[in-house]
Design an enzyme around this catalytic site. Structure first.
Site, mmCIF file in Angstrom:
data_model
loop_
_atom_site.group_PDB
_atom_site.id
_atom_site.type_symbol
_atom_site.label_atom_id
_atom_site.label_comp_id
_atom_site.label_asym_id
_atom_site.label_seq_id
_atom_site.Cartn_x
_atom_site.Cartn_y
_atom_site.Cartn_z
ATOM 1 N N HIS A 72 -4.598 0.072 0.470
ATOM 2 C CA HIS A 72 -5.155 0.208 -0.873
ATOM 3 C C HIS A 72 -5.826 -1.093 -1.294
ATOM 4 O O HIS A 72 -5.324 -2.185 -1.046
ATOM 5 C CB HIS A 72 -4.058 0.583 -1.874
ATOM 6 C CG HIS A 72 -3.703 2.041 -1.823
ATOM 7 N ND1 HIS A 72 -4.063 2.934 -2.799
ATOM 8 C CD2 HIS A 72 -3.045 2.758 -0.888
ATOM 9 C CE1 HIS A 72 -3.627 4.144 -2.483
ATOM 10 N NE2 HIS A 72 -3.000 4.048 -1.318
ATOM 11 N N TYR A 202 -1.300 2.511 -13.227
ATOM 12 C CA TYR A 202 -0.272 1.960 -14.111
ATOM 13 C C TYR A 202 -0.726 2.230 -15.538
ATOM 14 O O TYR A 202 -1.715 1.636 -16.000
ATOM 15 C CB TYR A 202 -0.112 0.455 -13.884
ATOM 16 C CG TYR A 202 0.578 0.090 -12.593
ATOM 17 C CD1 TYR A 202 1.914 -0.306 -12.586
ATOM 18 C CD2 TYR A 202 -0.096 0.121 -11.372
ATOM 19 C CE1 TYR A 202 2.563 -0.654 -11.409
ATOM 20 C CE2 TYR A 202 0.542 -0.226 -10.179
ATOM 21 C CZ TYR A 202 1.867 -0.608 -10.211
ATOM 22 O OH TYR A 202 2.498 -0.952 -9.047
ATOM 23 N N PRO A 293 10.954 -2.607 -10.542
ATOM 24 C CA PRO A 293 9.977 -2.183 -9.535
ATOM 25 C C PRO A 293 8.525 -2.265 -9.974
ATOM 26 O O PRO A 293 7.635 -2.045 -9.157
ATOM 27 C CB PRO A 293 10.378 -0.726 -9.267
ATOM 28 C CG PRO A 293 11.023 -0.280 -10.536
ATOM 29 C CD PRO A 293 11.739 -1.487 -11.080
ATOM 30 N N LYS A 297 7.791 -5.835 -5.898
ATOM 31 C CA LYS A 297 8.194 -7.080 -5.260
ATOM 32 C C LYS A 297 9.498 -7.015 -4.477
ATOM 33 O O LYS A 297 9.775 -7.891 -3.658
ATOM 34 C CB LYS A 297 8.322 -8.177 -6.329
ATOM 35 C CG LYS A 297 6.994 -8.620 -6.892
ATOM 36 C CD LYS A 297 6.237 -9.477 -5.917
ATOM 37 C CE LYS A 297 4.744 -9.418 -6.143
ATOM 38 N NZ LYS A 297 4.076 -8.354 -5.419
ATOM 39 N N TYR A 383 0.216 -9.619 -7.200
ATOM 40 C CA TYR A 383 0.532 -8.268 -6.737
ATOM 41 C C TYR A 383 0.401 -8.153 -5.218
ATOM 42 O O TYR A 383 1.241 -7.539 -4.552
ATOM 43 C CB TYR A 383 -0.399 -7.261 -7.416
ATOM 44 C CG TYR A 383 0.017 -5.818 -7.275
ATOM 45 C CD1 TYR A 383 0.756 -5.186 -8.277
ATOM 46 C CD2 TYR A 383 -0.338 -5.059 -6.160
ATOM 47 C CE1 TYR A 383 1.144 -3.859 -8.161
ATOM 48 C CE2 TYR A 383 0.052 -3.740 -6.034
ATOM 49 C CZ TYR A 383 0.787 -3.141 -7.035
ATOM 50 O OH TYR A 383 1.170 -1.820 -6.911
#
Length: 390
Positions: A72, A202, A293, A297, A383
């Site tokens: 991704h 998100y 979550p 990580k 990220y």
């Protein structure tokens, strides 16, 4: 029994540590209190940072990941009326992969059982002893009920938050714990539904956070913010899909639905235990730290821990040098706190809590990330995973 490194816990951290040590010629034995079937069925994280993919590939565990995993190139950040894409390669030159922790565990177990060092399932009464000496040992009962003693040079505690290793380290002078419990939880589902998005979404929404993720081209993984006291039986499949449709709503786009095959409620907290070493006992992964979550990580931190630890143990056991084991806890904790902060920040920005004043602050932060390249780059760098200090 005699080995160089006794590893307590056969999650991804323990299994990868075993693999990395084996590749460097260090003998080890892995002890696990659950069955193989249980370990391979645990549903956990699904996002792999670039360094995690590289580490697994270099260790010879990346074949199925590269065949079946999905690379991704970013994420979508959403709030009502707006969906903004963060392009990771353009922002920081890295990507992430969607490949479930369950699959990583299966790959590691398969490699371990194909001529690797001993991996003992269904052991019990595990007790690490004499960790303050150069000759620690692990007492345990094997699957046949026989009492055993594993003599070691080093013990690695990769047995999670509820394991036996962390309390032994915490007994050392100066041991400390930091913890934060969040006022919300995630209701997560697996569904046989073709994902209707190219990247993870998100979403901030007045009714609560939602996350659209996936596990394969035909399986979706989705989450809803719920109260920690909520019960899964209160959430019918129809209610879940209705809430997802509301919180992820965007003109011209719909959530694809399908049969729900698994659902559960996950409480959210941050937890850090220091130090990560006592004598010849070293902690890695969830035994030392837990993150919510939202920042993806948890698994990646565990992989970073054992990559540092494997290098340090090889230097100790083969070169008789103590510099890397002596600095292991500080170096690992520096990364742990950076990832703990990022996970807290993502969680605090996206989950509905507090009053309307708090909501406006969250929306202001989201607009900043979506409109500022430096702010977007900061998110992307964290990220996808900051460089690993080996």
């Amino acid at each position: 029994m005699r080995t160089q490194v006794g590893i307590i816990g056969a999650g991804p951290a323990g299994l990868l540590l075993s693999r990395l040590l084996t590749l460097q010629g260090v003998d080890n034995v892995v002890l696990e209190n659950r069955s193989r079937e249980y370990v391979e069925a645990r549903i956990r994280a699904g996002i792999l940072e670039q360094h995690t993919v590289d580490t697994l590939t270099d260790a010879g565990i990346g074949d199925r990941l590269h065949r079946q995993g999905m690379e991704h190139h970013g994420i979508h950040l959403q709030y009502p009326g707006t969906r903004h894409t963060l392009d990771f390669p353009a922002l920081c030159g890295r990507t992430v992969w969607v490949y479930g922790q369950t699959e990583v565990t299966k790959d590691l177990i398969k490699a371990q059982l194909a001529g690797g060092p001993p991996l003992l399932f269904e052991v019990s009464d595990v007790v690490p002893e004499d960790v303050d000496t150069d000759s620690p040992r692990i007492r345990f009962t094997d699957a046949e009920g026989r009492r055993q003693v594993l003599e070691c040079d080093v013990v690695a505690g990769t047995d999670g938050f509820h394991g036996v290793s962390r309390p032994v380290v915490q007994q050392a002078a100066g041991g400390r714990v930091w913890e934060r419990t969040y006022p919300y939880a995630w209701l997560g589902i697996l569904a046989d539904a073709t994902p209707s998005t190219d990247e993870l979404i998100y979403a901030w929404h007045p009714e609560g956070f939602a996350l659209y993720s996936m596990r394969s081209p035909t399986v979706s993984r989705l989450y809803l913010q719920v109260d920690p006291s909520d019960r899964i039986e209160h959430w019918s499949d129809d209610r879940i899909w209705d809430n997802l449709a509301t919180r992820l709503a965007l003109d011209g786009w719909d959530v694809s639905t399908g049969p729900v095959t698994e659902k559960s409620i996950l409480p959210m907290r941050s937890f850090v235990s220091a130090p990560m070493r006592r004598g010849r006992l070293f902690l890695a992964g969830d035994a030392a730290h837990i993150v919510p979550p939202t920042g993806a990580k948890g698994l990646n931190l565990a992989i970073a821990d054992v990559t540092l630890l494997a290098t340090a143990l090889v230097r100790l056991l083969q070169e008789k040098q103590t510099d890397l084991v002596d600095s292991y806890s500080d170096r690992a904790l520096a990364r742990v706190w950076r990832c703990t902060h990022f996970s807290w920040w993502m969680t605090s920005m996206l989950h509905r809590a507090g009053d309307d004043f708090d909501a406006q602050l969250q929306l202001s932060q989201l607009r900043r990330v979506c409109s500022s390249e430096p702010a977007a780059r900061e998110l992307a760098e964290n990220y996808t995973g900051l460089p690993l200090d080996r």
